[in-house]
Design a protein around this motif. Structure first.
Motif, PDB file in Angstrom:
ATOM      1  N   GLN A  33       6.052  32.983 -73.440  1.00 45.83           N
ATOM      2  CA  GLN A  33       5.811  31.357 -72.823  1.00 45.83           C
ATOM      3  C   GLN A  33       4.394  30.940 -72.410  1.00 45.83           C
ATOM      4  OE1 GLN A  33       7.001  33.424 -68.523  1.00 45.83           O
ATOM      5  NE2 GLN A  33       7.004  31.400 -67.104  1.00 45.83           N
ATOM      6  N   GLN A  36       4.100  27.746 -75.241  1.00 43.72           N
ATOM      7  CA  GLN A  36       4.834  27.249 -74.853  1.00 43.72           C
ATOM      8  C   GLN A  36       4.705  26.693 -73.569  1.00 43.72           C
ATOM      9  OE1 GLN A  36       8.569  28.745 -73.853  1.00 43.72           O
ATOM     10  NE2 GLN A  36       9.093  28.578 -76.023  1.00 43.72           N
ATOM     11  N   ILE A  37       3.295  26.536 -72.296  1.00 45.42           N
ATOM     12  CA  ILE A  37       2.943  26.107 -71.496  1.00 45.42           C
ATOM     13  C   ILE A  37       1.581  25.879 -71.874  1.00 45.42           C
ATOM     14  CG2 ILE A  37       1.787  26.980 -69.014  1.00 45.42           C
ATOM     15  CD1 ILE A  37       3.767  28.661 -68.465  1.00 45.42           C
ATOM     16  N   THR A  83       2.796  22.116 -73.602  1.00 45.46           N
ATOM     17  CA  THR A  83       3.197  21.673 -73.029  1.00 45.46           C
ATOM     18  C   THR A  83       2.066  20.410 -72.631  1.00 45.46           C
ATOM     19  OG1 THR A  83       5.167  22.802 -72.438  1.00 45.46           O
ATOM     20  CG2 THR A  83       4.602  20.796 -71.322  1.00 45.46           C
ATOM     21  N   THR A 107       5.176  26.654 -63.798  1.00 41.46           N
ATOM     22  CA  THR A 107       6.884  25.787 -63.386  1.00 41.46           C
ATOM     23  C   THR A 107       6.729  24.498 -63.940  1.00 41.46           C
ATOM     24  OG1 THR A 107       6.662  25.124 -61.132  1.00 41.46           O
ATOM     25  CG2 THR A 107       7.193  26.988 -60.994  1.00 41.46           C
ATOM     26  N   ASN A 108       8.017  24.019 -64.973  1.00 38.23           N
ATOM     27  CA  ASN A 108       7.759  22.854 -65.478  1.00 38.23           C
ATOM     28  C   ASN A 108       7.495  21.893 -64.205  1.00 38.23           C
ATOM     29  OD1 ASN A 108       8.550  24.167 -67.818  1.00 38.23           O
ATOM     30  ND2 ASN A 108      10.572  24.139 -67.241  1.00 38.23           N
ATOM     31  N   ASP A 109       7.576  22.106 -62.496  1.00 39.57           N
ATOM     32  CA  ASP A 109       7.787  20.813 -61.881  1.00 39.57           C
ATOM     33  C   ASP A 109       5.616  20.704 -61.746  1.00 39.57           C
ATOM     34  OD1 ASP A 109       7.121  20.870 -58.457  1.00 39.57           O
ATOM     35  OD2 ASP A 109       8.187  19.216 -59.956  1.00 39.57           O
ATOM     36  N   ILE A 159       3.572  22.041 -64.385  1.00 36.72           N
ATOM     37  CA  ILE A 159       3.252  21.283 -65.676  1.00 36.72           C
ATOM     38  C   ILE A 159       3.474  19.123 -65.079  1.00 36.72           C
ATOM     39  CG2 ILE A 159       3.529  20.945 -67.905  1.00 36.72           C
ATOM     40  CD1 ILE A 159       4.019  23.851 -67.967  1.00 36.72           C
ATOM     41  N   ASP A 160       4.223  18.821 -65.084  1.00 31.91           N
ATOM     42  CA  ASP A 160       4.037  17.628 -64.979  1.00 31.91           C
ATOM     43  C   ASP A 160       3.596  17.007 -63.161  1.00 31.91           C
ATOM     44  OD1 ASP A 160       8.142  17.565 -64.662  1.00 31.91           O
ATOM     45  OD2 ASP A 160       6.604  17.577 -66.700  1.00 31.91           O
TER      46      ASP A 160
END
Ligand code: KE4
Length: 430
Positions: free
Chosen positions: A326, A329-330, A333, A410-412, A414-415
């Protein structure tokens, strides 16, 4: 961002604390403005004294790999507190965490707990000198091993950030035994060894340096150091205070498959409480008092509360290898996202990345050692830092520090980090 209370606190702090902070890297000296005072933290966020929230990428300089204020750490500390805070006598938990560390970190057959990374590196060098009977050691330019006298020569992290990589107060007598080599340069090591035959006790390095910004080992470098140390009877010490339990559960030595003779550990090992450790081969660690003659001690070493936090953290990491997938991946990204933004904006700055650590350098040069890292434009970095802070992203206030990611991103979030990067880089360059 309204930062009234932080400003007031900082003005008051400067009356009682040197520079108003208890560690220089916390000051915003290199990036301008005043430090923000943090009131609380939860997950991927920290909250300052004015109620501003920030997505944070320092994570207390590494320890908060699972995010801040994790319930299992908090509960373990509260439970341990019920039995008292310190006994100055051996406890069962110290045996448990020592056994766990020896099972996780390839080089560690025996381990001694201390209270900081600085204590760990100071002690490791002393033991290596006692074990070999030699006085000198080699450190790499720009690497930071805490504030022990013998390491504050060409030191990275806050030392270079504050403009004094060679600290006053370190005596010539001490400094003469510290030899310097550029990182990623085996030839320089061989030259030093030839000039100091049979006088070098140890080579200590950050296997993956984070204290000049993130730099990665070139192919064959770590393996080359291992062979040189084997041939010369030199103790190879990996300072994994930053990378230990972060780049893999066994740290950089597991990730790169190169096993040092000793390792120093910190940060994650304490789950946010003050813990350091040094360990290594049995034959070396048996030199440590009271088993052997090399003295090292500490009133609060193995403190029961700190051990409860550390043991809980390490047990979780040991039992959940998916954390590293994880984190990787973070990290990928975010780092690749920033690289894409740089291309989109026509900027050719350098991003170094490995696992859950990365740095954006404001130079188009490849960054592979201290000299190259110093090419980065620190004024531009300061503008970037302040712009990101205004957008609610809390970065390390120095070009010469790696960032540290957590599983709480979280993905949010990261965005939001990538959007802020694009907006800040646009602001500075367009
Ligand atoms: P401490 O004494 O700060 O626990 O650890 C010293 C140390 C040793 N080795 C390495 C590789 C380290 O990165 C550190 C400490 N790192 C800094 C950040 N670059 C800690 C932050 C600070 O100095 O406040």
């Amino acid at each position: 961002m309204q930062i009234t209370n932080s400003k007031t606190l900082f003005e008051k702090a400067k009356n009682f604390i040197p520079g108003g902070v208890n560690s220089p890297v916390r000051a915003f000296k290199a990036v301008g403005g005043d430090p923000i005072f943090i009131k609380k933290a939860e997950g991927a966020h920290i909250y300052d004294e004015d109620g501003n929230a920030y997505i944070e990428l320092i994570n207390s300089w590494g320890p908060m790999i699972l995010g801040h204020n994790h319930s299992m750490i908090r509960e373990a500390v509260i439970k341990a507190m019920e039995n008292g805070t310190s006994f100055g006598a051996p406890t069962a938990r110290e045996v448990e965490i020592a056994e766990l560390i020896t099972s996780m970190v390839p080089s560690v057959e025996k381990v001694r707990m201390v209270n900081s990374g600085t204590e760990a590196t100071m002690s490791a060098i002393r033991v290596a000198r006692g074990f070999t009977g030699r006085d000198k050691f080699i450190k790499m330019e720009g690497h930071y091993h805490g504030h022990g006298d013998s390491f504050l020569i060409s030191a990275g992290s806050g030392a270079i950030t504050m403009g004094n990589p060679d600290s006053p107060g370190v005596t010539k007598g001490t400094a003469k035994d510290t030899l310097l080599a550029p990182y990623n340069n085996l030839e320089a090591i061989e030259t030093l060894i030839a000039a100091n035959k049979n006088e070098i006790a140890a080579i200590i390095l950050e296997p993956v340096p984070g204290n000049m910004g993130l730099v990665t080992p070139q192919k064959g470098y770590l393996e080359g150091l291992r062979k040189i140390c084997d041939d010369e009877g030199i103790v190879l010490i990996f300072d994994e205070v930053m990378t230990g339990f972060r780049l893999a559960k066994g740290g950089a030595q597991e990730l790169f498959g190169v096993t040092p003779d000793m390792s120093t550990l910190g940060k994650i090992i304490g789950g946010g409480l003050p813990v350091g450790a040094y360990g290594g081969k049995k034959e070396i660690m048996e030199f440590v008092s009271p088993a052997g003659p090399v003295y090292q001690a500490g009133t609060l070493s193995g403190n029961p509360i700190a051990m409860a936090a550390g043991h809980t953290m390490l047990t979780y990491l040991n039992e959940h290898p998916e954390v590293y997938t994880q984190l990787n991946q973070i990290g990928g990204t975010i780092a690749n996202g920033i690289k894409d933004i740089l291309v989109k904006l026509g900027l050719n700055y350098t991003v170094n990345h490995l696992g859950s650590m990365y740095s954006l350098f404001f130079t188009d040069k490849e960054i592979y050692d201290f000299e190259s890292a110093k090419h980065s434009d620190t004024v531009l970095f300061g503008k970037y830092f302040q712009s990101m802070l205004q957008k609610g992203i809390y970065l390390a206030p120095s070009q010469f520090e790696s960032l540290f990611l957590s599983t709480a991103l979280t993905n949010d979030l990261i965005d939001q980090i990538l959007d802020a990067n694009e907006a800040s880089l646009k602001e500075i360059f367009q």
